[in-house]
Design an enzyme around this catalytic site. Structure first.
Site, PDB file in Angstrom:
ATOM      1  CE  LYS A  61      28.192  21.870  63.312  1.00 57.68           C
ATOM      2  NZ  LYS A  61      28.965  20.676  62.912  1.00 57.68           N
ATOM      3  CE1 TYR A 109      29.067  25.461  62.513  1.00 62.91           C
ATOM      4  CE2 TYR A 109      28.410  26.342  64.662  1.00 62.91           C
ATOM      5  CZ  TYR A 109      29.177  25.471  63.898  1.00 62.91           C
ATOM      6  OH  TYR A 109      30.039  24.602  64.520  1.00 62.91           O
TER       7      TYR A 109
END
Length: 272
Positions: A149, A145
């Site tokens: 990003k 994750y």
């Protein structure tokens, strides 16, 4: 409202229509794991919307297990958080440029996470880079994750060079840890329990989280290409300012445009 589940979207829209009876709220399907769905969504926007002032790209996924998207072969977190989000951003840019009022640039705000500062990004020197994320041996359920990003921040930094702030103001916003989301719904149960407890004790209210979106999308006039956190412009992660970071950015940019070449992204960027 762009939603993966039309029934869930209509349920939320019904509550908003009741609260704001003079508003018009449409629910459009959009599956961020599907390139076809993204293209259908933006084609519909091109055809049906007379005006488009603001787009906020909020989709995010945190997977606790390795899973690939059958239609693309890519790891799902990277597909949704990075590849599909960048495709949607590129396809929306001409619409925001051409369908916003004269003299008032369109606004494109992409939700990021400064957990990118914790990203290990262990495969950053792999060639090819994007393909390496599809290898289960590289998958780190705690790192995918923040790394996904992080890649978005690399790409938007570079994409800003192709977009004039007179046409579209494009920025990234970190809303902080916010109550009322289901971002952790797919992580292992034990991890979800810990995160839920932490969220209950420390997370911002939905109202406060939303205010960061509105600030980025409406109030921050001079934020083109910037990252916003706590209602202020902040630096990108330090790697992006280094020579190594710039080399990674160039490789990532080239590989991403090649991945998305089926919609001729180069022509779209030249048109901007």
């Amino acid at each position: 409202m762009a939603v993966r589940s039309k029934p869930k979207g209509e349920d939320k829209a019904a509550k908003l229509r009741k609260q704001y009876p003079n508003s018009t709220i449409d629910v459009w399907p959009l599956d961020m794991a599907s390139y076809d769905s993204i293209q259908a969504f933006t084609a519909r926007a091109e055809k049906e919307l007379v005006r488009l002032d603001i787009a906020i790209l909020n989709a995010g996924l945190a997977r606790g297990v390795f899973k690939t998207v059958p239609s693309t072969g890519h790891e799902e977190t990277m597909q949704v958080n990075y590849l599909s989000t960048m495709l949607l951003a590129i396809l929306l840019l001409p619409l925001l440029k051409n369908k916003s009022p004269v003299g008032s640039p369109g606004r494109l705000t992409i939700v990021t996470s400064m957990l990118s500062l914790t990203a290990k990004f262990a495969n950053k020197n792999e060639i090819p880079l994007l393909k390496s994320f599809d290898d289960e041996k590289i998958f780190d359920r705690f790192d995918m994750y923040p790394t996904s990003k992080f890649l978005g921040q690399f790409f938007i930094w570079k994409l800003t060079d192709s977009v004039s702030a007179d046409d579209v103001v494009m920025n990234l916003v970190e809303p902080g840890f916010v109550k009322g989301t289901e971002l952790q719904r797919d992580v292992p149960f034990a991890v979800r329990v810990v995160l839920d407890l932490f969220k209950a004790a420390t997370a911002r209210s939905v109202k406060t989280g939303v205010s960061t979106y509105l600030d980025a999308a409406i109030a921050q006039e001079s934020s083109h290409g910037s990252v916003l956190m706590n209602w202020e412009i902040i630096p990108y992660p330090s790697l992006l300012y280094t020579e190594d970071g710039k080399k990674i950015m160039e490789r990532l940019w080239k590989e991403t445009l090649e991945e998305l070449s089926f919609v001729d992204v180069n022509s779209i960027l030249k048109s901007l």
